[in-house]
Write a protein that holds these residues in place. Sequence first.
Motif, short mmCIF file in Angstrom:
data_model
loop_
_atom_site.label_atom_id
_atom_site.label_comp_id
_atom_site.label_asym_id
_atom_site.label_seq_id
_atom_site.Cartn_x
_atom_site.Cartn_y
_atom_site.Cartn_z
N TYR A 81 0.81 -1.22 0.00
CA TYR A 81 0.00 0.00 0.00
C TYR A 81 0.84 1.27 0.00
N VAL A 82 2.16 1.13 0.17
CA VAL A 82 3.01 2.32 0.12
C VAL A 82 3.20 2.81 -1.32
N ALA A 113 3.99 6.17 -3.31
CA ALA A 113 2.92 7.18 -3.45
C ALA A 113 1.63 6.58 -2.91
N PRO A 114 1.54 6.40 -1.60
CA PRO A 114 0.35 5.74 -1.02
C PRO A 114 -0.93 6.52 -1.29
N GLN A 115 -2.03 5.79 -1.47
CA GLN A 115 -3.31 6.37 -1.83
C GLN A 115 -4.34 6.29 -0.71
N SER A 116 -3.92 5.92 0.47
CA SER A 116 -4.86 5.79 1.60
C SER A 116 -4.15 6.20 2.88
N VAL A 117 -4.93 6.46 3.91
CA VAL A 117 -4.35 6.78 5.22
C VAL A 117 -3.50 5.61 5.71
N TYR A 118 -4.02 4.41 5.55
CA TYR A 118 -3.26 3.23 5.95
C TYR A 118 -1.90 3.21 5.26
#
Length: 315
Positions: A104-105, A121-126
């Motif tokens: 997810y990173v 380029a992560p696309q979520s808070v997680y």
Amino acid sequence: MSRILITGISGQVGHELLRSLAGLGELFPTTRAELDLSGDPQGITQALERIRPDIIVNPAAYTAVDRAEQDEAAAFAVNADAPAILADWAAAHSALLVHYSTDYVFNGEGERAWTEQDPTAPQSVYGRSKLAGEEAIRESACRHLILRTSWVFGIHGANFLKTILRLGQERNTLSVVNDQIGAPASASLIADVTAQLLQRYLDGGAADFPYGTYHLAPLGETSWHGYAVYLLRRAAAQGYALSLAPDAILGIPSSAYPLPAKRPANSRLCCDKLRQAFGVALPSWQAEVDKALSQLPAANQAGGTPSASRKETGQ
């Protein structure tokens, strides 16, 4: 004998680490009640000072991907702030920190397997919280291994594999997304590779050990739909009583199953660096699913909800 602290032993990977690391040193396993990474930073430091580990293995993580979108502070506390504290302590005491991260990173686009050198380029808070944890560890300059994994499952805890097995016994129709690609990684594989890397560290000493960030996933790739179909086909062959025919599972696009947090379409991880540095032989994802099925008693097939199963790192 090395003192090995393991966080989050109630999770999927933590549970398996208790098995795989036995014999490598004196284990200090901790649950959230004993070492709360979401709590007071001083409490984390006090626990480290009390145990004085030579090796810290940190599978604990905030993995509620959708809830993190509304609970950013909690996600960053566990996934970023706590690893920073562990890393700073490790740097000050010449300890090794083993930490688990995620695909997810990356931005989740494209069709090529991600390498460790690819831009994040992560696309979520997680994803952002996990990347912040990675960066804090690297910036601390502590001895470290960061192992990025994806699609984690196991015989312990709630996950996609156990959910699909349960639904396969309860339903005669099911829809699963077919445009997200990755490789299901078992918690036992992650734990066994961790043990192999730590054995190398203990045998060879700290000076020449290849520290750094590595990808860890089994061979091959599939979609969540392909994963579910394969799983139920193998379950049927092993005598599971199913009400759902594997070929009756409908493949649907991610757009038909909207969730608060964006899921990566591309979760492929290139593991060449891991194989070259440590000589690790990785099995196929199918072999890992088969192994889990053979180890999972019929009486223990309850899983989590379908929404929870969409992110089951269990770190």
